[in-house]
Enzyme design. Structure first.
Site, PDB file in Angstrom:
ATOM      1  N   SER A 104      50.219  43.936  40.118  1.00  0.00           N
ATOM      2  CA  SER A 104      49.885  42.533  40.130  1.00  0.00           C
ATOM      3  C   SER A 104      48.914  42.276  39.010  1.00  0.00           C
ATOM      4  O   SER A 104      48.607  41.062  39.020  1.00  0.00           O
ATOM      5  CB  SER A 104      49.461  42.259  41.606  1.00  0.00           C
ATOM      6  OG  SER A 104      50.549  42.065  42.432  1.00  0.00           O
ATOM      7  N   LYS A 107      49.934  39.427  36.873  1.00  0.00           N
ATOM      8  CA  LYS A 107      49.479  38.165  37.399  1.00  0.00           C
ATOM      9  C   LYS A 107      48.808  37.389  36.469  1.00  0.00           C
ATOM     10  O   LYS A 107      48.753  36.213  36.273  1.00  0.00           O
ATOM     11  CB  LYS A 107      49.413  38.132  38.864  1.00  0.00           C
ATOM     12  CG  LYS A 107      50.525  38.334  39.459  1.00  0.00           C
ATOM     13  CD  LYS A 107      50.131  38.061  40.945  1.00  0.00           C
ATOM     14  CE  LYS A 107      51.454  38.247  42.177  1.00  0.00           C
ATOM     15  NZ  LYS A 107      51.854  39.554  42.375  1.00  0.00           N
ATOM     16  N   SER A 162      47.829  37.653  45.966  1.00  0.00           N
ATOM     17  CA  SER A 162      48.706  38.111  45.179  1.00  0.00           C
ATOM     18  C   SER A 162      50.224  37.762  45.568  1.00  0.00           C
ATOM     19  O   SER A 162      51.125  38.597  45.405  1.00  0.00           O
ATOM     20  CB  SER A 162      48.512  39.581  45.089  1.00  0.00           C
ATOM     21  OG  SER A 162      48.937  40.254  43.793  1.00  0.00           O
TER      22      SER A 162
END
Length: 416
Positions: A104, A107, A162
């Protein structure tokens, strides 16, 4: 310096047109890239001659300690980077360009790409199609079909929880999943992040999806320059709407919240953590101490359990603040802009940056940059020659004037 240029027509008897054009004097051979850099308003980097552009491509730990500098801490991560967020100088790194699954932390690149498209107070009602295709086992913030959310709520879901569901909705608002992938790839290249290959914008494990500690540090540094990104990534707690009520969400970055027995890091600015079974634990962290801000990226610690990524980032941040003035940079996070090849002053800036180990990357749609000079050799900045002082438009005007004069003389002769 005055350069004289004559443009003559080929026909016999045509008049000679003489142009006297002032051309800036060529830079003295003694002028250094640093001095030229200062002339265009950028601070001269400290000791750029000691940064080796190839060091970050080498395996193992790369650092250039000066007398009195502390030893680099021993950490188990497969790769990591410690860099100054202001200058972009890399203070130390290990396997900086090793390509690994980012989880993640990707991101951060998604946010750099999609954040500018919609204002935080804009509202969006979620369609069922926007929540399809979310990977099994994904982290979720709880976005529901038919509910209306502010864009800021969705970004809180991305940074704090997340939430892959929030990513899917924002990607749909950004032009769709495939379009967002292309935009993220272009954004990465524009930042000089050449190790990243995007397959799933939320960071969910996908074949071929990779990044590197270097690229993650680039994304973290760029994010701090965006006020919205900086605000979201440093938010520890927020309320997430659920129709007529809301519930609290907490940032999963333990260095920011101090949760699960992990001590908060003083001065932490946040950014993004991640985990998948394939990537292991990954983390981009930034912290400020005094007038210095550092960014640290850590990928896949091999020892110490699930929270080791936080403790290893802590050790690297502590080392960076202590060692910052007692090491020479081993590279730079700053990209070399494609326009540098056309502008002598900007080109000199690029040479100075390349001396600090910058990775050259053409902007989207631009041609490839010239090959870097061999290690240990500075790329020469050639002074402009006489032809450089004559714009094509001026030469063209001279030719038109010569033709006009020749035509006038012919007409006068015929009348006679």
């Amino acid at each position: 310096m005055i350069v004289t240029s004559a443009v003559r027509h080929a026909a016999a008897g045509s008049a000679a047109l003489l142009f006297v054009l002032p051309v800036p004097a060529a830079a003295s051979p003694a002028t250094s890239a640093t001095s030229v850099t200062s002339s265009v308003g950028e601070p001269a980097p400290p000791a750029p001659r000691h940064a080796d552009p190839a060091r970050l491509d080498r395996r193992g730990t790369q650092v250039q300690r000066l007398p009195g500098a502390p030893a680099v801490p021993s950490v188990s991560a497969l790769s990591w980077v410690v860099a100054d967020a202001s200058s972009g100088e890399v203070l130390a790194a290990r396997n900086a360009h090793r390509k690994l699954p980012p989880a993640s932390t990707l991101k951060a690149l998604f946010a750099l790409t999609a954040l500018p498209r919609h204002g935080p107070s804009e509202r969006h009602t979620v369609a069922d199609s926007e929540l399809t295709g979310i990977g099994a086992g994904s982290s979720l913030v709880g976005v529901k079909e038919g509910y209306t959310y502010k864009v800021s709520d969705l970004w809180n879901g991305v940074f704090l929880s997340s939430g892959n569901d929030a990513v899917h909705v924002l990607a749909a608002m950004n032009g769709g999943w495939e379009s967002t992938i292309r935009q993220m790839q272009e954004k990465a290249r524009s930042l000089g992040a050449e190790d990243t290959h995007v397959v799933s914008p939320d960071g969910y494990d996908a074949p071929g999806q990779v990044s590197s500690a270097y690229d993650l540090a680039v994304f973290g540094r760029a994010g701090l320059q965006n006020p919205d990104f900086a605000r979201y990534c440093s938010t520890a707690y927020a309320d997430f709407p659920a129709g007529s009520w809301s519930y609290g969400i907490a940032n999963t970055n333990r260095l920011l919240t101090g949760a699960d027995g992990v001590d908060r890091y003083p001065g932490l600015l946040g950014i993004k953590n991640g985990y998948t079974s394939n990537a292991g634990n990954t983390l981009i962290s930034a912290a400020r101490r005094g007038d210095r801000t550092l960014v640290v990226s850590v990928m896949n610690p091999q020892e110490g359990g699930g929270f080791a990524v936080y403790e290893e980032a802590r050790s690297l941040l502590d080392w960076g603040f202590e060692a910052a003035d007692r090491v020479r940079p081993v590279g730079s996070l700053a990209p070399v802009r494609a326009k540098a090849a056309a502008d002598p002053d900007t080109r000199a800036v690029s040479v100075a940056r390349e001396g600090r180990g910058a990775k050259a990357a053409p902007a989207p749609g631009a041609g490839a940059e010239p090959a870097a000079a061999p290690v240990g050799q500075a790329r020469e900045v050639e002074p402009p020659g006489p032809s450089a002082g004559l714009p094509l438009t001026l030469v063209g005007s001279a030719c038109v004037a010569a033709l006009a004069l020749w035509g006038w003389r012919r007409r006068a002769a015929r009348r006679a």
